[in-house]
Design a protein around this motif. Structure first.
Motif, PDB file in Angstrom:
ATOM      1  N   GLN A  66       0.931  -1.327   0.061  1.00  0.00           N
ATOM      2  CA  GLN A  66      -0.068  -0.034  -0.015  1.00  0.00           C
ATOM      3  C   GLN A  66       0.759   1.272  -0.111  1.00  0.00           C
ATOM      4  O   GLN A  66       0.524   2.322  -0.681  1.00  0.00           O
ATOM      5  CB  GLN A  66      -0.907   0.056   1.216  1.00  0.00           C
ATOM      6  CG  GLN A  66      -1.894  -1.146   1.020  1.00  0.00           C
ATOM      7  CD  GLN A  66      -2.926  -1.211   2.111  1.00  0.00           C
ATOM      8  OE1 GLN A  66      -2.606  -0.904   3.341  1.00  0.00           O
ATOM      9  NE2 GLN A  66      -4.137  -1.489   1.861  1.00  0.00           N
ATOM     10  N   GLY A  67       1.982   1.092   0.571  1.00  0.00           N
ATOM     11  CA  GLY A  67       2.984   2.275   0.711  1.00  0.00           C
ATOM     12  C   GLY A  67       3.510   2.590  -0.697  1.00  0.00           C
ATOM     13  O   GLY A  67       3.685   3.726  -1.267  1.00  0.00           O
ATOM     14  N   ARG A  76       2.067   1.649  -3.526  1.00  0.00           N
ATOM     15  CA  ARG A  76       1.066   2.011  -4.633  1.00  0.00           C
ATOM     16  C   ARG A  76       0.977   3.648  -4.357  1.00  0.00           C
ATOM     17  O   ARG A  76       0.816   4.099  -5.291  1.00  0.00           O
ATOM     18  CB  ARG A  76      -0.197   1.111  -4.224  1.00  0.00           C
ATOM     19  CG  ARG A  76      -1.387   1.969  -4.921  1.00  0.00           C
ATOM     20  CD  ARG A  76      -1.160   1.707  -6.349  1.00  0.00           C
ATOM     21  NE  ARG A  76      -0.920   0.610  -7.162  1.00  0.00           N
ATOM     22  CZ  ARG A  76      -0.699   0.390  -8.277  1.00  0.00           C
ATOM     23  NH1 ARG A  76      -0.530   1.491  -9.128  1.00  0.00           N
ATOM     24  NH2 ARG A  76      -0.383  -0.569  -8.839  1.00  0.00           N
ATOM     25  N   ARG A  77       0.872   4.115  -3.058  1.00  0.00           N
ATOM     26  CA  ARG A  77       0.800   5.547  -2.644  1.00  0.00           C
ATOM     27  C   ARG A  77       1.934   6.356  -3.388  1.00  0.00           C
ATOM     28  O   ARG A  77       1.798   7.332  -3.898  1.00  0.00           O
ATOM     29  CB  ARG A  77       0.641   5.708  -1.170  1.00  0.00           C
ATOM     30  CG  ARG A  77       0.089   7.146  -1.114  1.00  0.00           C
ATOM     31  CD  ARG A  77      -0.282   7.650   0.387  1.00  0.00           C
ATOM     32  NE  ARG A  77      -0.414   8.705   0.689  1.00  0.00           N
ATOM     33  CZ  ARG A  77      -1.259   9.601   0.323  1.00  0.00           C
ATOM     34  NH1 ARG A  77      -2.480   9.268  -0.165  1.00  0.00           N
ATOM     35  NH2 ARG A  77      -1.375  10.735   0.548  1.00  0.00           N
TER      36      ARG A  77
END
Lengths: 386, 143
Positions: free
Chosen positions: A151-152, A154-155
């Protein structure tokens, strides 16, 4: 005035086992095998070890070292439970112990059956520091580091335009370095196309973005610099070292900034202690649990600005011969996963000018990071003493 | 004497939460179809995940309040490798990390939105999935 710990401790011995996928040896046996090699490399006897900082959890404890090595007078035993940040953070603890005279020689060691023993999917939820993740995230299907860090990543891609091509570059360069090493799990060349074709694990991470599950052990001995000077090896001192802990340490999801973790706090402390900056570093061993975590750490260390880690790794810059050669041994992505102690072993080898085909010419100052436990960070700056 | 039956694959167990004294009201809320969040009784700040002490003012007193269910995507991952084999039958599944209007972040599966529609800031809404007599888990749907 120089920091009280600057260059007061040295890495006097290094050791590692073969890195494999499949072994009949126990984790403890691998840990002790690497330990004996490190002690011998320093020109010491096991009887000279009076401090132990073994990797925890999942390895030997002080009693095992006393029993197996016949340690006559162990003065300090400690764990530094920071996951992948443990081994480099342990350098700080060892440096404090030898610089103050509490210990003469501290042994830091890891042994791991990460392939033939407990695999990554079952390991995480057994740690007390992941109780929050086990309660709130595992039930919804988020429990492996690959998923949690994805998720990091992707961000970062969404905010800064970072690409999987840049992820691939880290994997490909690391593999090229691994092949020069020889003692590695992955010894065949990797192409960008093969990276892109590898199966998706947790988007955006593909198989070749993830570090290896492997079996092996590594160890280093830390001694006071004034004593280490008289030992067998070229003196490599711990010039700066620090650990840092992020906000919301047990849950990445609740962290105010997914991309800001403990290394952001540790890096200025370590550079300050050493009295140097990123531009002075000749070679860096960056904890590579995932390709993206290398990119993110290069930013937090100050090698480039926030968001510019992707472009930074391109154009040969992180390869041997480039501006900042990284993971010259193959790292966790291609050599083997012993929680980053292999990064410390390699950096020491580089600064002894004993890294063979992977040697960075005239390397004088190097940096090594640890990264783990959902975002703890550690960093050490090592120096080839005059 | 025990008999050994032919090898059958074990039925994978769903990982379930073990509520603590600190977190029980959150799980009770989900079971009742409500998002309950912990607010500091001293400074009023909201916090998640649940914990005994306010990290801002160190008050140990708190109140649980019902929160609105809307939020916006902060980030996401699409999980292809199941890691835990319970999830094998549902891969690939999307886990969205969502900035709730209430001021906290919640991580939960996102259903009913195409991968191509995923973007930071996309509006979503929390929904409730009972998975056992005691446990209801959160998930998101497009908002």
């Amino acid at each position: 005035m120089a920091h009280a710990l600057r260059d007061k401790a040295a890495i006097s011995g290094i050791g590692e086992t073969a890195y494999t996928r499949g072994t009949t040896k126990s984790g403890l046996a691998l840990q002790l095998e690497a330990s004996l090699k490190a002690i011998d490399d320093a020109g010491l006897s096991p009887r000279d070890i009076d401090g132990v900082v073994p990797y925890f959890p999942g390895g030997g404890i002080a009693e095992d070292f006393i029993a197996n090595l016949g340690l006559p007078d162990l003065a300090v035993s400690a764990f530094v439970p920071m996951g992948g940040a443990s081994c480099v953070a342990a350098l700080q603890m060892a440096a404090m112990a030898v610089a103050t005279g509490v210990c003469r020689n501290v042994l830091i060691s890891v042994g791991r059956t990460g392939y033939s023993g407990a695999r990554v999917s079952t390991r995480l939820q057994q740690f007390p520091q992941f109780a929050l993740a086990a309660e709130f995230e595992a039930p919804i299907g988020m429990f492996a580091p690959a998923q949690l860090y994805a998720q990091g990543a992707r961000r970062h891609m969404e905010l800064y335009g970072t690409t999987t091509r840049q992820f691939a570059e880290v994997a490909v360069v690391t593999r090229r370095h691994a092949i020069l090493n020889g003692n590695v799990v992955m010894n065949k060349p990797l192409t960008v196309e093969e990276h892109h074709a590898s199966r998706m694990i947790a988007d955006p991470f593909r198989l070749y973005d993830c570090s290896l599950e492997s079996d092996g052990g590594a160890a280093v001995v830390v001694s006071a610099s004034d004593r280490a000077r008289d030992l067998r090896q070229r003196l490599v001192t711990i010039s700066g070292v620090a650990e840092g802990h992020p906000e919301s340490p047990a849950s990445i999801a609740q962290r105010p900034d997914l991309l800001e973790f403990g290394l952001a706090k540790a890096a200025p402390r370590a550079f300050g202690m050493a009295g140097v900056g990123p531009k002075d570093i000749d070679v860096a061993e960056i904890y590579d649990c995932f390709t993206f975590t290398v990119i993110n750490q290069l930013e937090l260390l100050g090698f480039c600005k926030k968001g510019e880690g992707g472009p930074f790794v391109m154009d040969g810059r992180i390869a041997l011969g480039g501006e900042l050669p990284i993971n010259t041994h193959g790292g966790l992505l291609s050599q083997g996963h012993v929680v980053g102690l292999n990064h410390v072993v390699e950096l020491t080898r580089q600064l002894r000018h004993a890294a063979g085909k992977a040697q960075v010419k005239d390397a004088e100052l190097g940096l090594v990071t640890g990264y783990g436990d959902m975002g703890d960070g550690s960093v050490a700056i090592l120096r080839r003493a005059a | 004497m025990s008999t050994v039956s032919a090898a059958t694959p074990p039925v994978p167990e769903r990982p379930l939460p073990t509520p603590t004294r600190d977190s029980q009201p959150y799980w009770d809320g989900l079971r009742e179809g409500r998002l309950m969040l912990q607010h500091c009784a001293g400074c009023g700040k909201v916090r998640h995940y649940p914990r005994p002490v306010c990290p801002h003012c160190f008050s140990m007193e708190s109140q649980w309040r019902q929160a609105p269910l809307d939020g916006r995507i902060h980030s996401w991952t699409v999980c292809h490798h199941p890691f835990n084999f319970f999830f094998k039958s549902t891969t690939p599944y999307t886990i969205a990390l969502v900035d709730m209007a209430a001021g906290v972040r919640i991580n939960a599966p996102l259903r009913g939105m195409a991968e191509s529609a995923l973007k930071i800031g996309a509006p979503v809404r929390l929904a409730f999935e009972p998975v056992s007599k005691d446990v209801t888990l959160p998930y998101f749907v497009p908002g």
